[in-house]
Design a protein around this motif. Structure first.
Motif, PDB file in Angstrom:
ATOM      1  N   GLY A   1       0.374  21.956 -43.822  1.00 28.67           N
ATOM      2  CA  GLY A   1       0.370  21.573 -42.408  1.00 28.67           C
ATOM      3  C   GLY A   1       1.699  21.188 -41.810  1.00 28.67           C
ATOM      4  N   LYS A   2       2.794  21.535 -42.463  1.00 29.12           N
ATOM      5  CA  LYS A   2       4.109  21.227 -41.892  1.00 29.12           C
ATOM      6  C   LYS A   2       4.427  22.223 -40.781  1.00 29.12           C
ATOM      7  N   ILE A   3       4.832  21.717 -39.630  1.00 30.41           N
ATOM      8  CA  ILE A   3       5.198  22.588 -38.518  1.00 30.41           C
ATOM      9  C   ILE A   3       6.603  22.256 -38.045  1.00 30.41           C
ATOM     10  N   GLU A   4       7.234  23.232 -37.459  1.00 29.28           N
ATOM     11  CA  GLU A   4       8.568  23.026 -36.900  1.00 29.28           C
ATOM     12  C   GLU A   4       8.447  22.843 -35.395  1.00 29.28           C
ATOM     13  N   TYR A   5       9.238  21.931 -34.850  1.00 29.74           N
ATOM     14  CA  TYR A   5       9.286  21.786 -33.392  1.00 29.74           C
ATOM     15  C   TYR A   5      10.725  22.026 -32.931  1.00 29.74           C
ATOM     16  N   ARG A   6      10.857  22.686 -31.794  1.00 33.06           N
ATOM     17  CA  ARG A   6      12.184  22.979 -31.253  1.00 33.06           C
ATOM     18  C   ARG A   6      12.076  23.251 -29.769  1.00 33.06           C
ATOM     19  N   LEU A   7      13.147  22.982 -29.052  1.00 32.08           N
ATOM     20  CA  LEU A   7      13.173  23.230 -27.609  1.00 32.08           C
ATOM     21  C   LEU A   7      13.275  24.717 -27.310  1.00 32.08           C
ATOM     22  N   ASP A   8      12.595  25.163 -26.248  1.00 33.94           N
ATOM     23  CA  ASP A   8      12.857  26.511 -25.758  1.00 33.94           C
ATOM     24  C   ASP A   8      13.928  26.414 -24.663  1.00 33.94           C
ATOM     25  N   LYS A   9      14.202  27.515 -24.005  1.00 35.57           N
ATOM     26  CA  LYS A   9      15.285  27.532 -23.015  1.00 35.57           C
ATOM     27  C   LYS A   9      14.991  26.671 -21.789  1.00 35.57           C
ATOM     28  N   THR A  10      13.723  26.318 -21.593  1.00 35.65           N
ATOM     29  CA  THR A  10      13.352  25.491 -20.432  1.00 35.65           C
ATOM     30  C   THR A  10      13.150  24.026 -20.831  1.00 35.65           C
ATOM     31  N   ASN A  11      13.647  23.668 -22.025  1.00 41.34           N
ATOM     32  CA  ASN A  11      13.572  22.287 -22.534  1.00 41.34           C
ATOM     33  C   ASN A  11      12.148  21.814 -22.802  1.00 41.34           C
ATOM     34  N   ILE A  12      11.295  22.763 -23.220  1.00 39.55           N
ATOM     35  CA  ILE A  12       9.910  22.435 -23.573  1.00 39.55           C
ATOM     36  C   ILE A  12       9.679  22.741 -25.051  1.00 39.55           C
ATOM     37  N   ILE A  13       8.955  21.852 -25.719  1.00 41.92           N
ATOM     38  CA  ILE A  13       8.533  22.073 -27.102  1.00 41.92           C
ATOM     39  C   ILE A  13       7.065  22.489 -27.073  1.00 41.92           C
ATOM     40  N   HIS A  14       6.735  23.586 -27.756  1.00 41.76           N
ATOM     41  CA  HIS A  14       5.356  24.069 -27.841  1.00 41.76           C
ATOM     42  C   HIS A  14       4.907  23.981 -29.294  1.00 41.76           C
ATOM     43  N   CYS A  15       3.836  23.245 -29.560  1.00 38.17           N
ATOM     44  CA  CYS A  15       3.378  23.083 -30.946  1.00 38.17           C
ATOM     45  C   CYS A  15       1.856  23.065 -31.038  1.00 38.17           C
ATOM     46  N   PRO A  16       1.301  23.686 -32.090  1.00 38.98           N
ATOM     47  CA  PRO A  16      -0.142  23.551 -32.336  1.00 38.98           C
ATOM     48  C   PRO A  16      -0.424  22.200 -32.968  1.00 38.98           C
ATOM     49  N   ILE A  17      -1.566  21.606 -32.631  1.00 39.32           N
ATOM     50  CA  ILE A  17      -1.937  20.342 -33.284  1.00 39.32           C
ATOM     51  C   ILE A  17      -3.298  20.453 -33.975  1.00 39.32           C
ATOM     52  N   GLY A  18      -3.798  21.680 -34.109  1.00 43.36           N
ATOM     53  CA  GLY A  18      -5.061  21.882 -34.817  1.00 43.36           C
ATOM     54  C   GLY A  18      -5.999  22.800 -34.065  1.00 43.36           C
ATOM     55  N   LYS A  19      -7.225  22.865 -34.543  1.00 44.93           N
ATOM     56  CA  LYS A  19      -8.265  23.696 -33.923  1.00 44.93           C
ATOM     57  C   LYS A  19      -9.272  22.813 -33.187  1.00 44.93           C
ATOM     58  N   VAL A  20      -9.929  23.390 -32.204  1.00 44.77           N
ATOM     59  CA  VAL A  20     -10.942  22.660 -31.438  1.00 44.77           C
ATOM     60  C   VAL A  20     -11.997  22.059 -32.372  1.00 44.77           C
ATOM     61  N   SER A  21     -12.340  22.798 -33.435  1.00 42.37           N
ATOM     62  CA  SER A  21     -13.374  22.349 -34.373  1.00 42.37           C
ATOM     63  C   SER A  21     -12.981  21.105 -35.173  1.00 42.37           C
TER      64      SER A  21
END
Length: 231
Positions: free
Chosen positions: A159-179
């Motif tokens: 479950g290790k994920i990487e986080y990083r800024l995109d060009k618009t200074n936003i980080i997009h990350c999954p935090i799991g499934k709805v279930s």
């Protein structure tokens, strides 16, 4: 952009002017996820930094306590003992120059994360133009350039994920499934946010967390009150 009937029905449940408490937001994400598959819940975090400046970069990795619910395919560039270590740890693909050739010639991208030992970075560097734009280039800050291959592979698989800024200074990350349910999603969300807050660059001035939005794969965005994340 034309939206489908299910999306429009879900959007009616969301007050776009409201900042929801994290628990309330996650419960609402689950209610508004109406696809026939188990949707991923994603966090979109806009930061008050300028990613064009090296001293304002925000990048790292964090192990989500409950994983992401996704089977992550790991490619490891290593040789000798480290290659055997990667295989024993559960890496999906292990190799060296031959994998570089396969990626370059066959446009092969059947993997989600790339790990490399430091001595292999000269070889992996030849893939910078194709791995970089996809966010797949190994990086020491994310723990994907390392001699601790076994640890890296096991953490990514768990479950290790990487986080990083995109060009618009936003980080997009999954935090799991709805279930996963509210409790597990909330645990994962708080761990991710804790890591991002801790990673605040010294050069960042003013408001650091500009906005935090949660959404399922096919659902509407729900704004989260960033001040209530640890409540």
């Amino acid at each position: 952009m034309k939206r489908g009937k299910k999306y429009l029905e879900s959007a009616k449940l969301v007050d776009r002017l409201k900042l929801y408490d994290p628990t309330e937001a996650i419960e609402l994400v689950q209610k508004t996820a109406r696809a026939k598959f188990d949707e991923t819940v994603e966090a979109h975090i806009r930061l008050g930094v300028d990613s064009r400046h090296a001293d304002q970069q925000v990048r790292g990795a964090v192990v989500l306590p409950h994983g992401t619910g996704k089977d992550v395919r790991v490619l490891v560039f290593a040789k000798g003992d480290k290659a055997r270590e990667a295989e024993q740890a559960g890496a999906d693909f292990v190799g060296a120059e031959e994998l570089v050739t396969k990626i370059q010639k066959d446009n092969w991208f059947e993997f989600d994360v790339v790990v490399a030992t430091p001595d292999m970075m000269g070889v992996v560097g030849r893939l910078g133009r194709v791995l970089g734009p996809k966010g797949l280039m190994p990086n020491p800050k994310a723990g994907t350039v390392t001699m601790e291959v076994e640890k890296a592979v096991k953490e990514i698989k768990s479950g290790k994920i990487e986080y990083r800024l995109d060009k618009t200074n936003i980080i997009h990350c999954p935090i799991g499934k709805v279930s996963f349910g509210t409790e597990k999603l909330l645990d994962n969300f708080r761990v991710l946010m804790g890591a991002i807050i801790k990673a605040k660059p010294a050069a960042a001035k003013g408001q650091y967390l500009k906005s935090v939005v949660l959404a399922s794969t096919m659902g509407p965005g729900i704004k989260v009150n960033a001040q209530r994340i640890n409540d």
